[in-house]
Design a protein around this motif. Structure first.
Motif, short mmCIF file in Angstrom:
data_model
loop_
_atom_site.label_atom_id
_atom_site.label_comp_id
_atom_site.label_asym_id
_atom_site.label_seq_id
_atom_site.Cartn_x
_atom_site.Cartn_y
_atom_site.Cartn_z
N UNK A 11 -12.45 -5.33 29.63
CA UNK A 11 -12.86 -4.89 30.97
C UNK A 11 -14.23 -5.50 31.28
N UNK A 12 -14.41 -5.87 32.54
CA UNK A 12 -15.65 -6.56 32.91
C UNK A 12 -16.26 -5.97 34.18
N UNK A 13 -17.55 -5.62 34.09
CA UNK A 13 -18.31 -5.24 35.28
C UNK A 13 -19.04 -6.51 35.73
N UNK A 14 -18.55 -7.07 36.80
CA UNK A 14 -19.07 -8.36 37.27
C UNK A 14 -20.29 -8.06 38.14
N UNK A 15 -21.47 -8.23 37.58
CA UNK A 15 -22.68 -7.83 38.32
C UNK A 15 -23.67 -8.99 38.39
N UNK A 173 -10.83 -2.03 24.81
CA UNK A 173 -11.41 -2.40 23.52
C UNK A 173 -12.84 -2.90 23.69
N UNK A 174 -13.04 -3.75 24.68
CA UNK A 174 -14.35 -4.36 24.88
C UNK A 174 -14.72 -4.34 26.35
N UNK A 175 -15.90 -3.79 26.62
CA UNK A 175 -16.44 -3.82 27.99
C UNK A 175 -17.64 -4.76 28.03
N UNK A 176 -17.63 -5.65 28.99
CA UNK A 176 -18.77 -6.55 29.19
C UNK A 176 -19.37 -6.25 30.56
N UNK A 177 -20.70 -6.14 30.61
CA UNK A 177 -21.38 -6.09 31.92
C UNK A 177 -22.38 -7.22 31.98
N UNK A 178 -22.33 -7.98 33.04
CA UNK A 178 -23.28 -9.07 33.22
C UNK A 178 -24.51 -8.57 33.99
N UNK A 179 -25.53 -9.38 34.03
CA UNK A 179 -26.75 -9.22 34.84
C UNK A 179 -27.82 -8.35 34.21
#
Ligand code: IPE
Ligand code: IPE
Ligand code: MG
Length: 229
Positions: A11-15, A173-179
């Motif tokens: 899952x990705x929080x595109x920030x 399984x894996x959360x990525x947040x950018x910025x």
């Protein structure tokens, strides 16, 4: 690669779209445009990855309505154009598209676009691509509980909620947040309860498959204990 930590749901929080544009002296909308191109590349990466079954992208939160009307309108137009173009990739690469969130708040033509892309890709099997649109984790849980009550349930178990959510695929399984922001901003609260979290300083328009690949290597170094030893 550690065998006990297969990566199935990313899952990705595109920030950071706005900050990316500001740093370059551009309008925030340019950041969103560049950001949409990155989603395309990351989707291709996920299609080619041996274990990823689901990727969920956070595109618009229930709180994002607080933004200026002009930015919201731009985002809606961009989403429509993006989905129109991306249908080709979904069909070529066998990707099933699914929206989560309350899309009834969107214009009728945009809702129709979303339903069309879902319908046309629903039998695809290589990857489930989920886009969170007007999505809020708390709203999702409250809706789910209300639906269960409407079905006549009087006692509601964790399993009932897990299987009735809009996202019954699997826990993340894996959360990525950018910025560089280190918060969840109301994303997938239920599904993130035991996820590995990864925060990168990279602004979303600068994110790419090479960095994702590095992050996944880090993920495989982690020891997931789920409360055990
Ligand atoms: C993420 O980038 C995209 C959306 C929330 C739609 P932002 O627009 O939040 O960019 P920053 O955080 O202001 O830099
Ligand atoms: C989270 O980003 C929502 C999306 C990426 C769609 P925001 O930029 O809206 O979150 P906050 O306001 O920094 O928490
Ligand atoms: Mg932001």
């Amino acid at each position: 690669m550690s065998k006990n930590t297969p990566l199935r749901h990313l899952a990705i929080i595109m920030d950071g779209n706005g900050r990316w544009a500001k740093q370059k002296g551009l309008n925030r909308t340019k950041g969103h445009e560049e950001g949409a191109k990155v989603i395309h590349d990351i989707t291709e990466y996920c299609v080619n990855h041996p274990t990823i079954e689901t990727v969920t992208f956070y595109a618009f939160s229930t709180e994002n309505w607080k933004r200026p009307k002009i930015e919201i309108e731009f985002l809606m137009k961009l989403l429509d154009k993006y989905l129109q173009n991306e249908l080709l990739l979904f069909q070529e690469k066998n990707v099933a598209f699914k929206a989560i969130g309350d899309i009834k708040a969107f214009s009728k033509p945009l809702q129709q676009r979303i339903y069309d892309v879902q319908e046309q890709t629903k039998n695809n099997t290589k990857l489930t691509y989920v886009l969170a649109l007007n999505y809020g984790g708390r709203a999702e849980i409250a809706d789910t509980v209300n639906r269960l009550i409407a079905q006549g349930k009087t006692t509601i178990s964790e399993k009932d909620i897990s299987s009735a959510l809009q996202t019954p695929y699997s826990d993340v399984d894996l959360l990525i947040r950018t910025s560089g922001e280190m918060r969840l901003s109301n994303f997938l609260l239920w599904q993130l309860s035991y996820s590995e979290l990864y925060f990168t300083q990279t602004l979303w328009p600068d994110f790419n498959a090479a960095e994702l690949d590095e992050i996944i290597q880090h993920y495989h170094q982690r020891k997931r204990r789920f409360g055990g030893l």
